[in-house]
Scaffold this motif. Structure first.
Motif, PDB file in Angstrom:
ATOM      1  N   GLU A 207       0.824  -1.209   0.000  1.00 56.27           N
ATOM      2  CA  GLU A 207       0.000   0.000   0.000  1.00 56.27           C
ATOM      3  C   GLU A 207       0.856   1.255   0.000  1.00 56.27           C
ATOM      4  O   GLU A 207       0.559   2.231  -0.691  1.00 56.27           O
ATOM      5  N   THR A 208       1.961   1.242   0.748  1.00 56.02           N
ATOM      6  CA  THR A 208       2.862   2.392   0.757  1.00 56.02           C
ATOM      7  C   THR A 208       3.504   2.596  -0.605  1.00 56.02           C
ATOM      8  O   THR A 208       3.580   3.727  -1.112  1.00 56.02           O
ATOM      9  N   ASP A 211       1.030   4.054  -3.095  1.00 54.53           N
ATOM     10  CA  ASP A 211       0.803   5.487  -2.882  1.00 54.53           C
ATOM     11  C   ASP A 211       1.974   6.330  -3.369  1.00 54.53           C
ATOM     12  O   ASP A 211       1.787   7.409  -3.934  1.00 54.53           O
ATOM     13  N   ILE A 212       3.203   5.849  -3.158  1.00 54.34           N
ATOM     14  CA  ILE A 212       4.383   6.612  -3.540  1.00 54.34           C
ATOM     15  C   ILE A 212       4.559   6.646  -5.053  1.00 54.34           C
ATOM     16  O   ILE A 212       4.892   7.688  -5.633  1.00 54.34           O
ATOM     17  N   ARG A 217      -3.242   7.592  -8.543  1.00 52.27           N
ATOM     18  CA  ARG A 217      -4.060   6.851  -7.576  1.00 52.27           C
ATOM     19  C   ARG A 217      -4.216   7.658  -6.303  1.00 52.27           C
ATOM     20  O   ARG A 217      -5.307   7.774  -5.741  1.00 52.27           O
ATOM     21  N   LYS A 218      -3.121   8.269  -5.859  1.00 54.47           N
ATOM     22  CA  LYS A 218      -3.135   9.056  -4.621  1.00 54.47           C
ATOM     23  C   LYS A 218      -3.976  10.311  -4.791  1.00 54.47           C
ATOM     24  O   LYS A 218      -4.750  10.681  -3.914  1.00 54.47           O
ATOM     25  N   LYS A 219      -3.860  10.972  -5.949  1.00 56.81           N
ATOM     26  CA  LYS A 219      -4.577  12.218  -6.165  1.00 56.81           C
ATOM     27  C   LYS A 219      -6.089  11.998  -6.289  1.00 56.81           C
ATOM     28  O   LYS A 219      -6.877  12.890  -6.032  1.00 56.81           O
ATOM     29  N   ARG A 221      -7.895   9.985  -4.591  1.00 52.77           N
ATOM     30  CA  ARG A 221      -8.530   9.620  -3.331  1.00 52.77           C
ATOM     31  C   ARG A 221      -9.250  10.802  -2.696  1.00 52.77           C
ATOM     32  O   ARG A 221      -8.856  11.923  -2.844  1.00 52.77           O
TER      33      ARG A 221
END
Length: 221
Positions: A207-208, A211-212, A217-219, A221
């Protein structure tokens, strides 16, 4: 380099300055198309600065089986007639040099650490001075699934690693290691077996890492 229906989804995003030496090759994405699924020049590790030396020379075939990520200042050469394949979440870290003249395959979740080099060629013809026989100039490289290569590693022709393999810093890989089995630690010049029953905790990190490296994908959320 893509049909409009693929290109409009922006599957490949370049971050920072990059020199395109050749773009006469072919890129194939054999996975569901997503925006930014292939990131070249991403800043996902320290240092955060870049030198602006990234370069891509694509004359052969480059196949992506899913998301792939390239750190800052990577240089990639895929010669005419060569085949290169990246599995899902394949990764080259910052300042990695990859030279593919015959065949290089990275498995799923296979990562090459920063300042490493992966080359399927010796670059120069070498010969036996007694017989006049020439040694092979190139040999295929196959990196297994869930492989974690540390920093400043050199991967040479005919290297083949098993799944769940870890390679220590400053090692030289130059042969087939698959007979050693999975879940191993390699290291040294040339690399040899150091430990068995050894593995990176991929499930704990997934998961880390997603995200990195998967910025879109992070944006979202």
């Amino acid at each position: 380099m893509f049909p409009w229906e693929i290109a409009r989804k922006l599957p490949v995003i370049f971050y920072g300055r990059i020199k395109f030496t050749h773009l006469s090759g072919v890129v194939k994405i054999e996975a569901p198309i997503e925006r930014g699924m292939i990131g070249f020049g991403q800043s996902f590790e320290f240092p955060t600065t870049r030198k602006g030396t990234a370069e891509l020379s694509l004359q052969g075939i480059w196949v992506f089986k899913g998301h792939a990520h390239f750190g800052k200042d990577c240089t990639v050469l895929i010669r005419d007639g060569a085949y290169c394949e990246f599995g899902h979440m394949g990764c080259l870290a910052t300042n990695v040099k990859m030279m593919c003249t015959e065949k290089i395959v990275l498995g799923n979740w296979a990562g090459i650490g920063y300042e490493s080099q992966i080359m399927d060629t010796t670059a120069h013809p070498m010969m036996n001075t007694k017989t006049g026989e020439y040694y092979p100039l190139s040999g295929p490289i196959t990196i297994g699934n869930y492989n974690s290569f540390s920093n400043r590693i050199t991967v040479m022709p005919n290297t083949k690693t098993p799944d769940h393999c870890v390679v220590a810093s400053n090692s030289l890989c130059n042969r087939d290691y698959t007979s050693l089995g999975n879940y191993i630690l390699l290291g040294g010049i040339p690399a040899k077996l150091i430990k068995t029953d050894y593995a990176r905790d991929w499930e704990g990190e997934k998961e880390t890492l997603l995200d990195i490296k998967m910025l879109w994908r992070k944006k979202s959320r």
